[in-house]
Design a protein around this motif. Structure first.
Motif, PDB file in Angstrom:
ATOM      1  N   HIS A 150       9.595  44.169 -34.481  1.00 62.42           N
ATOM      2  CA  HIS A 150       8.338  44.268 -33.729  1.00 62.42           C
ATOM      3  C   HIS A 150       7.624  42.919 -33.787  1.00 62.42           C
ATOM      4  O   HIS A 150       7.475  42.327 -34.847  1.00 62.42           O
ATOM      5  N   LYS A 151       7.199  42.432 -32.659  1.00 59.71           N
ATOM      6  CA  LYS A 151       6.501  41.137 -32.600  1.00 59.71           C
ATOM      7  C   LYS A 151       5.001  41.368 -32.463  1.00 59.71           C
ATOM      8  O   LYS A 151       4.557  42.056 -31.544  1.00 59.71           O
ATOM      9  N   PRO A 152       4.230  40.806 -33.378  1.00 50.80           N
ATOM     10  CA  PRO A 152       2.771  40.983 -33.280  1.00 50.80           C
ATOM     11  C   PRO A 152       2.182  40.160 -32.142  1.00 50.80           C
ATOM     12  O   PRO A 152       2.788  39.194 -31.680  1.00 50.80           O
ATOM     13  N   ILE A 153       1.009  40.567 -31.710  1.00 54.95           N
ATOM     14  CA  ILE A 153       0.216  39.742 -30.801  1.00 54.95           C
ATOM     15  C   ILE A 153      -0.547  38.795 -31.708  1.00 54.95           C
ATOM     16  O   ILE A 153      -1.362  39.231 -32.523  1.00 54.95           O
ATOM     17  N   ARG A 154      -0.249  37.532 -31.621  1.00 55.72           N
ATOM     18  CA  ARG A 154      -0.879  36.564 -32.525  1.00 55.72           C
ATOM     19  C   ARG A 154      -1.639  35.531 -31.694  1.00 55.72           C
ATOM     20  O   ARG A 154      -1.053  34.795 -30.920  1.00 55.72           O
ATOM     21  N   ASP A 155      -2.941  35.515 -31.889  1.00 59.83           N
ATOM     22  CA  ASP A 155      -3.803  34.531 -31.235  1.00 59.83           C
ATOM     23  C   ASP A 155      -4.236  33.521 -32.290  1.00 59.83           C
ATOM     24  O   ASP A 155      -4.028  33.731 -33.491  1.00 59.83           O
ATOM     25  N   ARG A 156      -4.840  32.459 -31.864  1.00 54.89           N
ATOM     26  CA  ARG A 156      -5.374  31.490 -32.830  1.00 54.89           C
ATOM     27  C   ARG A 156      -6.469  32.154 -33.647  1.00 54.89           C
ATOM     28  O   ARG A 156      -7.316  32.860 -33.110  1.00 54.89           O
ATOM     29  N   THR A 157      -6.441  31.935 -34.945  1.00 56.69           N
ATOM     30  CA  THR A 157      -7.478  32.510 -35.799  1.00 56.69           C
ATOM     31  C   THR A 157      -8.402  31.437 -36.360  1.00 56.69           C
ATOM     32  O   THR A 157      -9.312  31.752 -37.118  1.00 56.69           O
ATOM     33  N   THR A 158      -8.166  30.193 -35.992  1.00 58.21           N
ATOM     34  CA  THR A 158      -9.068  29.139 -36.442  1.00 58.21           C
ATOM     35  C   THR A 158     -10.333  29.185 -35.605  1.00 58.21           C
ATOM     36  O   THR A 158     -10.310  29.572 -34.441  1.00 58.21           O
ATOM     37  N   ARG A 159     -11.415  28.785 -36.215  1.00 55.96           N
ATOM     38  CA  ARG A 159     -12.705  28.788 -35.536  1.00 55.96           C
ATOM     39  C   ARG A 159     -13.218  27.359 -35.472  1.00 55.96           C
ATOM     40  O   ARG A 159     -13.728  26.834 -36.464  1.00 55.96           O
ATOM     41  N   PRO A 160     -13.100  26.695 -34.328  1.00 49.13           N
ATOM     42  CA  PRO A 160     -13.519  25.301 -34.236  1.00 49.13           C
ATOM     43  C   PRO A 160     -15.026  25.106 -34.427  1.00 49.13           C
ATOM     44  O   PRO A 160     -15.473  24.013 -34.740  1.00 49.13           O
ATOM     45  N   ASN A 161     -15.797  26.163 -34.281  1.00 48.22           N
ATOM     46  CA  ASN A 161     -17.245  26.049 -34.445  1.00 48.22           C
ATOM     47  C   ASN A 161     -17.685  26.281 -35.894  1.00 48.22           C
ATOM     48  O   ASN A 161     -18.866  26.265 -36.191  1.00 48.22           O
ATOM     49  N   VAL A 162     -16.740  26.507 -36.812  1.00 46.65           N
ATOM     50  CA  VAL A 162     -17.064  26.725 -38.219  1.00 46.65           C
ATOM     51  C   VAL A 162     -16.525  25.553 -39.022  1.00 46.65           C
ATOM     52  O   VAL A 162     -15.383  25.142 -38.872  1.00 46.65           O
ATOM     53  N   ARG A 163     -17.381  25.029 -39.883  1.00 46.06           N
ATOM     54  CA  ARG A 163     -16.982  23.898 -40.709  1.00 46.06           C
ATOM     55  C   ARG A 163     -17.260  24.252 -42.158  1.00 46.06           C
ATOM     56  O   ARG A 163     -18.312  24.795 -42.482  1.00 46.06           O
ATOM     57  N   TYR A 164     -16.299  23.958 -43.030  1.00 45.77           N
ATOM     58  CA  TYR A 164     -16.457  24.216 -44.454  1.00 45.77           C
ATOM     59  C   TYR A 164     -16.708  22.904 -45.158  1.00 45.77           C
ATOM     60  O   TYR A 164     -16.138  21.868 -44.815  1.00 45.77           O
ATOM     61  N   GLN A 165     -17.556  22.949 -46.178  1.00 42.67           N
ATOM     62  CA  GLN A 165     -17.889  21.755 -46.913  1.00 42.67           C
ATOM     63  C   GLN A 165     -18.176  22.147 -48.361  1.00 42.67           C
ATOM     64  O   GLN A 165     -18.793  23.176 -48.626  1.00 42.67           O
ATOM     65  N   VAL A 166     -17.699  21.340 -49.296  1.00 41.21           N
ATOM     66  CA  VAL A 166     -17.967  21.562 -50.709  1.00 41.21           C
ATOM     67  C   VAL A 166     -18.860  20.434 -51.189  1.00 41.21           C
ATOM     68  O   VAL A 166     -18.559  19.261 -50.963  1.00 41.21           O
ATOM     69  N   GLN A 167     -19.943  20.781 -51.840  1.00 40.73           N
ATOM     70  CA  GLN A 167     -20.854  19.780 -52.383  1.00 40.73           C
ATOM     71  C   GLN A 167     -21.020  20.021 -53.876  1.00 40.73           C
ATOM     72  O   GLN A 167     -21.174  21.161 -54.314  1.00 40.73           O
ATOM     73  N   THR A 168     -20.997  18.940 -54.624  1.00 40.65           N
ATOM     74  CA  THR A 168     -21.235  19.024 -56.058  1.00 40.65           C
ATOM     75  C   THR A 168     -22.730  18.801 -56.281  1.00 40.65           C
ATOM     76  O   THR A 168     -23.317  17.866 -55.745  1.00 40.65           O
ATOM     77  N   VAL A 169     -23.324  19.670 -57.072  1.00 43.35           N
ATOM     78  CA  VAL A 169     -24.755  19.578 -57.346  1.00 43.35           C
ATOM     79  C   VAL A 169     -24.929  19.408 -58.846  1.00 43.35           C
ATOM     80  O   VAL A 169     -24.391  20.184 -59.641  1.00 43.35           O
ATOM     81  N   GLU A 170     -25.668  18.382 -59.237  1.00 45.96           N
ATOM     82  CA  GLU A 170     -25.984  18.168 -60.648  1.00 45.96           C
ATOM     83  C   GLU A 170     -27.192  19.021 -60.998  1.00 45.96           C
ATOM     84  O   GLU A 170     -28.208  18.992 -60.318  1.00 45.96           O
ATOM     85  N   VAL A 171     -27.058  19.783 -62.066  1.00 48.08           N
ATOM     86  CA  VAL A 171     -28.156  20.649 -62.499  1.00 48.08           C
ATOM     87  C   VAL A 171     -28.610  20.147 -63.857  1.00 48.08           C
ATOM     88  O   VAL A 171     -27.836  20.097 -64.811  1.00 48.08           O
ATOM     89  N   GLY A 172     -29.884  19.770 -63.939  1.00 55.97           N
ATOM     90  CA  GLY A 172     -30.445  19.303 -65.199  1.00 55.97           C
ATOM     91  C   GLY A 172     -30.920  20.472 -66.042  1.00 55.97           C
ATOM     92  O   GLY A 172     -30.967  21.619 -65.595  1.00 55.97           O
TER      93      GLY A 172
END
Length: 185
Positions: A150-172
């Motif tokens: 059986h072959k699935p219906i596969r569309d693109r699942t990436t979202r070009p309008n979503v951006r991921y970002q990791v930021q390091t925060v120093e906590v005193g």
């Protein structure tokens, strides 16, 4: 199996047939109660009758019946499906977030891995997901009892309008106390 990105309209694949073929029942298995509420609101807006199945009200029916995985695997729900099949009213069984079948373990929601047994009921079955990587397809097909050819219906699942970002925060020390985390050790 339809693998399409979030917000691409997967629910139309069961809502539209429910509108066009009144008198039948579409069962929608959803892993989260909050998803049931959201979809029920959408059904209300589209004027599609829907109910949440519970063991306290096992005879409630509508064009769309929402059920949790745990309830879907009970004897009471099996009896509900049998009644609908005997009356030629069961149109289809839909698994929203179908990839969650792979998430079940003996310790965490063990009924998830048993949901594929519903495929054996002889009704049309539709699995909807935005999250089924090709590397997991073999296990998915095995658990759902779907032939591997059986072959699935596969569309693109990436979202070009979503951006991921990791930021390091120093906590005193002062900020930690304000947040209730206490001093660093």
């Amino acid at each position: 199996i339809a693998i399409m990105g979030t917000g691409c309209g997967k629910s139309v694949l069961f809502m539209l047939p429910a509108i066009l073929a009144p008198g039948g029942v579409t069962i929608v298995v959803t892993p989260l109660v909050s998803l049931q509420g959201n979809m029920q609101e959408r059904c209300d807006k589209a004027r599609i009758t829907s109910v949440k199945w519970t063991s306290q009200n096992p005879h409630a029916t509508a064009s769309i019946v929402f059920v949790t995985p745990e309830s879907a695997m009970t004897k009471g729900f099996a009896d509900f499906i049998t009644r609908k099949q005997e009356m030629h009213q069961l149109d289809r069984i839909v698994f929203d977030e179908g990839h969650t079948i792979l998430d079940g373990t003996p310790q965490f929601r063990p009924k998830l891995r048993q949901l594929g047994e519903l495929t054996l009921r002889g009704a049309q079955v539709v699995y909807l997901t935005a999250t089924l990587p090709p590397r997991d397809e073999d296990e998915f097909y095995q658990l759902t009892h779907i032939p591997r050819d059986h072959k699935p219906i596969r569309d693109r699942t990436t979202r070009p309008n979503v951006r991921y970002q990791v930021q390091t925060v120093e906590v005193g020390v002062e900020e930690e106390d304000v947040l209730g985390w206490g001093p660093k050790e």
